[in-house]
Design a protein around this motif. Structure first.
Motif, PDB file in Angstrom:
ATOM      1  N   LYS A 178       0.817  -1.108  -0.012  1.00 31.58           N
ATOM      2  CA  LYS A 178       0.157  -0.180   0.107  1.00 31.58           C
ATOM      3  C   LYS A 178       0.782   1.312  -0.010  1.00 31.58           C
ATOM      4  N   GLN A 179       2.097   1.077   0.551  1.00 29.45           N
ATOM      5  CA  GLN A 179       2.942   2.232   0.346  1.00 29.45           C
ATOM      6  C   GLN A 179       3.906   2.517  -0.866  1.00 29.45           C
ATOM      7  N   SER A 180       3.744   1.596  -1.716  1.00 30.15           N
ATOM      8  CA  SER A 180       4.455   1.554  -2.857  1.00 30.15           C
ATOM      9  C   SER A 180       3.568   2.739  -3.900  1.00 30.15           C
ATOM     10  N   GLU A 181       4.358   3.099  -4.808  1.00 29.63           N
ATOM     11  CA  GLU A 181       3.903   4.450  -5.907  1.00 29.63           C
ATOM     12  C   GLU A 181       2.873   3.786  -6.707  1.00 29.63           C
ATOM     13  N   SER A 182       2.999   2.422  -7.122  1.00 28.70           N
ATOM     14  CA  SER A 182       1.969   1.797  -7.912  1.00 28.70           C
ATOM     15  C   SER A 182       0.873   1.570  -7.372  1.00 28.70           C
ATOM     16  N   TYR A 183       0.509   1.467  -6.001  1.00 27.36           N
ATOM     17  CA  TYR A 183      -0.562   1.096  -5.477  1.00 27.36           C
ATOM     18  C   TYR A 183      -1.819   1.791  -5.809  1.00 27.36           C
ATOM     19  N   ARG A 184      -2.831   1.264  -6.257  1.00 27.25           N
ATOM     20  CA  ARG A 184      -4.048   2.217  -6.654  1.00 27.25           C
ATOM     21  C   ARG A 184      -5.276   1.784  -6.148  1.00 27.25           C
ATOM     22  N   GLY A 185      -5.226   0.826  -5.008  1.00 24.66           N
ATOM     23  CA  GLY A 185      -6.335   0.568  -4.053  1.00 24.66           C
ATOM     24  C   GLY A 185      -6.820  -0.940  -4.513  1.00 24.66           C
ATOM     25  N   GLU A 186      -5.953  -1.724  -5.220  1.00 27.05           N
ATOM     26  CA  GLU A 186      -6.449  -2.906  -5.483  1.00 27.05           C
ATOM     27  C   GLU A 186      -6.664  -3.729  -4.373  1.00 27.05           C
ATOM     28  N   MET A 187      -7.735  -4.874  -4.762  1.00 21.51           N
ATOM     29  CA  MET A 187      -8.145  -5.640  -3.718  1.00 21.51           C
ATOM     30  C   MET A 187      -7.216  -6.893  -3.388  1.00 21.51           C
ATOM     31  N   PHE A 188      -6.811  -7.292  -4.556  1.00 21.90           N
ATOM     32  CA  PHE A 188      -5.775  -8.597  -4.724  1.00 21.90           C
ATOM     33  C   PHE A 188      -4.603  -8.271  -5.410  1.00 21.90           C
ATOM     34  N   MET A 189      -3.460  -8.774  -5.354  1.00 23.10           N
ATOM     35  CA  MET A 189      -2.307  -8.716  -6.300  1.00 23.10           C
ATOM     36  C   MET A 189      -1.649 -10.093  -6.302  1.00 23.10           C
ATOM     37  N   ALA A 190      -1.215 -10.145  -7.369  1.00 25.37           N
ATOM     38  CA  ALA A 190      -0.058 -11.384  -7.692  1.00 25.37           C
ATOM     39  C   ALA A 190       1.207 -11.084  -7.505  1.00 25.37           C
ATOM     40  N   ARG A 191       2.036 -11.679  -6.697  1.00 26.86           N
ATOM     41  CA  ARG A 191       3.471 -11.247  -6.456  1.00 26.86           C
ATOM     42  C   ARG A 191       4.407 -12.600  -6.837  1.00 26.86           C
ATOM     43  N   VAL A 192       5.291 -12.213  -7.679  1.00 27.44           N
ATOM     44  CA  VAL A 192       6.257 -13.210  -8.158  1.00 27.44           C
ATOM     45  C   VAL A 192       7.517 -13.012  -7.312  1.00 27.44           C
ATOM     46  N   SER A 193       7.927 -13.832  -6.572  1.00 34.78           N
ATOM     47  CA  SER A 193       8.943 -13.631  -5.784  1.00 34.78           C
ATOM     48  C   SER A 193      10.033 -14.753  -5.715  1.00 34.78           C
ATOM     49  N   VAL A 194      11.112 -14.677  -5.213  1.00 36.21           N
ATOM     50  CA  VAL A 194      12.252 -15.438  -4.936  1.00 36.21           C
ATOM     51  C   VAL A 194      12.444 -15.643  -3.564  1.00 36.21           C
ATOM     52  N   SER A 195      12.262 -16.988  -3.011  1.00 36.66           N
ATOM     53  CA  SER A 195      12.510 -17.275  -1.719  1.00 36.66           C
ATOM     54  C   SER A 195      14.034 -17.020  -1.335  1.00 36.66           C
ATOM     55  N   PRO A 196      14.585 -16.363  -0.353  1.00 33.54           N
ATOM     56  CA  PRO A 196      15.845 -16.481  -0.173  1.00 33.54           C
ATOM     57  C   PRO A 196      16.751 -17.477   0.512  1.00 33.54           C
ATOM     58  N   LYS A 197      15.807 -18.576   0.734  1.00 34.92           N
ATOM     59  CA  LYS A 197      16.270 -19.667   1.548  1.00 34.92           C
ATOM     60  C   LYS A 197      16.915 -20.624   0.467  1.00 34.92           C
ATOM     61  N   ARG A 198      18.229 -21.144   0.700  1.00 35.93           N
ATOM     62  CA  ARG A 198      18.716 -21.895  -0.088  1.00 35.93           C
ATOM     63  C   ARG A 198      19.616 -23.091   0.554  1.00 35.93           C
ATOM     64  N   GLU A 199      20.263 -23.746  -0.138  1.00 39.15           N
ATOM     65  CA  GLU A 199      21.062 -25.029   0.576  1.00 39.15           C
ATOM     66  C   GLU A 199      22.495 -24.231   1.213  1.00 39.15           C
ATOM     67  N   ASP A 200      22.712 -23.110   0.710  1.00 38.93           N
ATOM     68  CA  ASP A 200      23.921 -22.606   1.574  1.00 38.93           C
ATOM     69  C   ASP A 200      23.663 -21.325   2.667  1.00 38.93           C
ATOM     70  N   SER A 201      22.110 -21.285   2.757  1.00 39.11           N
ATOM     71  CA  SER A 201      21.869 -20.362   3.969  1.00 39.11           C
ATOM     72  C   SER A 201      22.259 -20.987   5.181  1.00 39.11           C
ATOM     73  N   VAL A 202      22.882 -19.941   6.204  1.00 39.29           N
ATOM     74  CA  VAL A 202      23.279 -20.386   7.428  1.00 39.29           C
ATOM     75  C   VAL A 202      22.168 -20.147   8.425  1.00 39.29           C
ATOM     76  N   GLU A 203      21.969 -21.109   9.411  1.00 36.72           N
ATOM     77  CA  GLU A 203      20.903 -21.293  10.410  1.00 36.72           C
ATOM     78  C   GLU A 203      21.349 -20.848  11.680  1.00 36.72           C
ATOM     79  N   ARG A 204      21.134 -20.007  12.503  1.00 40.73           N
ATOM     80  CA  ARG A 204      21.424 -19.515  13.760  1.00 40.73           C
ATOM     81  C   ARG A 204      20.498 -19.498  14.869  1.00 40.73           C
ATOM     82  N   THR A 205      20.582 -20.207  15.928  1.00 38.11           N
ATOM     83  CA  THR A 205      19.595 -20.176  16.937  1.00 38.11           C
ATOM     84  C   THR A 205      20.129 -19.270  18.217  1.00 38.11           C
TER      85      THR A 205
END
Length: 174
Positions: A81-108
């Protein structure tokens, strides 16, 4: 409604006001929940060629980047909603890339409430590929797919909504 997609391309779409009014009328007739499902399904159908092309354009070294590309159709959240392109849409389709991969480092770590919390640290590979960084030039694979499919998205959205309203699960049967 007019959108500026990038410095190289812009497009203008007309007729959405009539479409929104018709869908609002349909929501009164068959219910908001059913109309929302029509919107979500139609947006997914419309964006499918973009998703396929992004996966096809993704640089392939190990294949992890390509394998972590996904699409989600949802209601806009705060950052949308804060984006410049937002015009009050009810739904949106977002194509994304998950950052999690085999070389991701997990910490606890132990959080303030005394519970263990696991999180992962990911290198921003998709971001570096799309926009470049100090060590590599940009190799965009998301923006070109979106820009080359504007007409296809609009056409498929119209066809999908028409199908859902006339022949889909919620069409009025005579």
């Amino acid at each position: 409604m007019s959108y500026e997609a990038s410095s190289q391309a812009s497009f203008k779409v007309e007729g959405f006001d009539e479409l929104f009014k018709t869908m609002d009328d349909l929501a009164e007739e068959i219910g908001k929940g059913k109309t929302d499902r029509i919107w979500k399904r139609s947006l997914g159908v419309a964006m499918e060629p973009v998703l396929r092309q992004i996966r096809g354009n993704a640089p392939v070294d190990t294949g992890q980047l390509r394998d972590h590309i996904y699409m989600k159709v949802h209601r806009p959240v705060g950052r949308d909603k804060q984006s410049e392109s937002y015009r009050g849409e009810m739904f949106m389709a977002r194509v994304s890339v998950s950052p999690k991969r085999e070389d991701s480092v997990e910490r606890t770590t132990l959080n303030k409430r005394g519970k263990f919390q696991t999180y992962a640290i990911h290198r921003p590979v998709a971001l570096a590929q799309e926009f470049g960084n100090a060590n590599q030039a940009a190799r965009p694979f998301i923006r070109p797919a979106l820009e080359s499919n504007y007409d296809t998205i609009i056409q498929r959205l119209g066809q999908a909504i028409w199908y859902e309203v006339n022949w889909g699960k919620y069409a009025k049967r005579k």
